[in-house]
Scaffold this active site. Structure first.
Site, short mmCIF file in Angstrom:
data_model
loop_
_atom_site.label_atom_id
_atom_site.label_comp_id
_atom_site.label_asym_id
_atom_site.label_seq_id
_atom_site.Cartn_x
_atom_site.Cartn_y
_atom_site.Cartn_z
N SER A 184 35.18 -37.15 -18.91
CA SER A 184 35.66 -36.72 -17.60
C SER A 184 34.83 -37.23 -16.42
CB SER A 184 35.71 -35.19 -17.55
OG SER A 184 34.45 -34.64 -17.89
N HIS A 212 41.75 -34.87 -20.81
CA HIS A 212 42.08 -35.87 -19.79
C HIS A 212 42.96 -37.00 -20.33
CE1 HIS A 212 39.55 -34.37 -16.51
NE2 HIS A 212 38.77 -33.94 -17.48
N LYS A 243 45.24 -29.73 -16.27
CA LYS A 243 45.06 -31.04 -15.66
C LYS A 243 46.44 -31.70 -15.46
CE LYS A 243 40.44 -30.95 -17.50
NZ LYS A 243 39.87 -30.20 -16.38
C1 LIG Z 1 37.00 -32.66 -21.56
C2 LIG Z 1 37.35 -31.27 -21.14
N1 LIG Z 1 37.53 -30.34 -22.08
C3 LIG Z 1 37.84 -29.06 -21.77
C4 LIG Z 1 37.98 -28.68 -20.45
C5 LIG Z 1 38.30 -27.25 -20.15
O1 LIG Z 1 39.68 -27.12 -19.89
P1 LIG Z 1 40.22 -25.85 -19.13
O2 LIG Z 1 40.23 -26.17 -17.68
O3 LIG Z 1 41.59 -25.66 -19.69
O4 LIG Z 1 39.32 -24.72 -19.46
C6 LIG Z 1 37.81 -29.61 -19.44
C7 LIG Z 1 37.96 -29.20 -18.01
O5 LIG Z 1 37.11 -29.40 -17.18
C8 LIG Z 1 37.47 -30.95 -19.78
O6 LIG Z 1 37.28 -31.87 -18.83
#
Ligand SMILES: Cc1ncc(COP(=O)(O)O)c(C=O)c1O
Length: 396
Positions: A184, A212, A243
């Site tokens: 990310s 992502h 997202k």
């Molecule tokens: C790679 C990754 N995994 C998990 C999450 C967490 O997702 P959520 O917003 O649904 O808690 C994010 C969000 O920032 C993320 O970028």
């Protein structure tokens, strides 16, 4: 007489963060997250949101929320295992499974809750867990909750992963490999095909966080496993609706066995309230849009290619990004903060990413391109980049 101040330490800690410019002061979004949004009273080109396909304002997605409030009310009244298991939740899980071409899915309150709840149940005492050094914080927290032996391998380094797998292989029972699909902060993509090959060779379970990747990569936005044609080799796909799908909520997709196991073991699923009817219905509608309107993913990629090409031609360093996440590497934290502040003044919202989110000398502005941005929006943002880049002597 007790002289200890039970809470004063919080202020001290906070003041330390402020002194180091490491405190968060989130700007205020006044209205929908849209290509042109109102933030802190100013209209800006939005380059900070994860709303890749702009589905959060799609008429079908909004309508579904309104309808669900009428039919199901505002909340579900209980955790799912007791009395809050809505027909809408089950419909959503069927739709996720169909979209991801997997047997089954289990919907969580968030992707974070999925990682934090499920990872500790997949590996324990006597098992080994292999995790990329740049995996997301929710994976790190999930990993910290396990009793498994941890091996942190170098970022996307398949040879290093193989080395630690070989080292661990004779000593442990289960082996679990976990990687982000798309990272990310840099927008680079894990070599999921090569990781899957290694997982197969060592009989390891493979867990990919596709937060992502979905809505972005793969056929019709089906995600990173689809992009590499290895759906069958990824045992756990974790996803999020926060997202590209434009709503909120997480899920894991895989086999029926995975769903049954996760449902009975994940404490964040068992012991936490459930997603509201309106949210759940919006998630179903978002999948519907993804399945029936492929133009959004196409537009996302044409916007991404244009934006990256123009930034590069101006002389900016955009790192290793292969996706709409487009960092502009600046190195120094103060410079990144100054750059972002100037962008905002020029009508562009893109956040600085600084230590401790990235290494001290790897500060950057993180831009996220979305499908709804018009050519004029992108050109306005690029003009601001060019002006400020020259002003701050980042480009000539
Ligand atoms: C790679 C990754 N995994 C998990 C999450 C967490 O997702 P959520 O917003 O649904 O808690 C994010 C969000 O920032 C993320 O970028």
């Amino acid at each position: 007489m007790q002289t200890r101040d039970p809470t004063g330490w919080m202020r001290t800690e906070y003041e330390t963060l402020v002194a180091q410019s490491l405190d968060w002061r989130p700007r205020v979004l006044q209205g929908p997250s849209a290509p042109r949004s109102t933030v802190d009273g100013k209209e800006v080109v939005m380059l900070a949101s994860n709303n890749y396909l702009n589905l959060s304002t799609h008429p079908k997605v909004k309508r579904a929320a309104r309808e669900a409030v009428k039919t199901h009310g505002a909340g579900s009244g209980s955790v799912r295992p007791i009395a809050g298991n809505l027909d809408l939740h089950l419909e959503l899980e069927r739709r996720i499974a169909r979209f991801k071409r997997r047997e089954a899915a289990l919907y969580f309150m968030s992707g974070f809750a999925g990682n934090a709840g499920l990872i500790p149940q997949l590996a324990g005492e006597g098992d080994a867990l292999f995790t990329d050094e740049l995996n997301h914080g929710s994976i790190i927290d999930g990993v910290r909750l396990t009793k498994a032996q941890r091996f942190i391998y170098k970022h996307k380094d398949v040879a290093d992963l193989e080395r630690v797998l070989r080292e661990a292989d004779p000593m442990f029972k289960k082996l679990l490999i976990i990687s982000d699909g798309v990272f990310s902060m840099d927008g680079d993509v894990a070599p999921v095909d090569q990781i899957a090959k290694l997982a197969e060779e060592f009989g390891a379970m493979l867990y990919i966080d596709d937060a992502h990747g979905e809505g972005v990569l793969g056929e019709g936005g089906r995600g990173v496993a689809s992009h590499f044609h290895v759906e069958e080799k990824v045992h756990v796909e974790l996803g999020t609706f926060s997202k590209a799908l434009g709503v909120v909520g997480g899920y894991v997709a895989g086999s029926n066995d995975l769903r049954n196991y996760a449902l009975n073991k994940s404490r964040t699923w068992l012991l936490s309230g459930t997603s509201t009817p309106s949210t759940t219905a919006s998630c179903i509608a978002a999948i519907d849009v993804l399945e029936t309107e492929p133009r959004h993913v196409k537009k996302l990629w044409s916007n991404t290619k244009y934006f990256k090409k123009r930034l590069k031609s101006m002389g900016f360093d955009i790192g290793q990004s292969e996706t709409p996440i487009t960092p502009v590497m600046l190195g120094d934290s103060a410079l990144a903060q100054q750059f972002s502040k100037r962008l905002f003044e020029e009508g562009v919202f893109a956040v600085p990413i600084v230590y401790p989110m990235v290494a001290k000398d790897r500060a950057r502005i993180r831009n996220i391109v979305t499908a709804g941005l018009k050519r004029k929006d992108l050109d306005d943002a690029l003009a601001a980049y060019e002006k400020i880049g020259k002003e701050l002597r980042v480009v000539s």
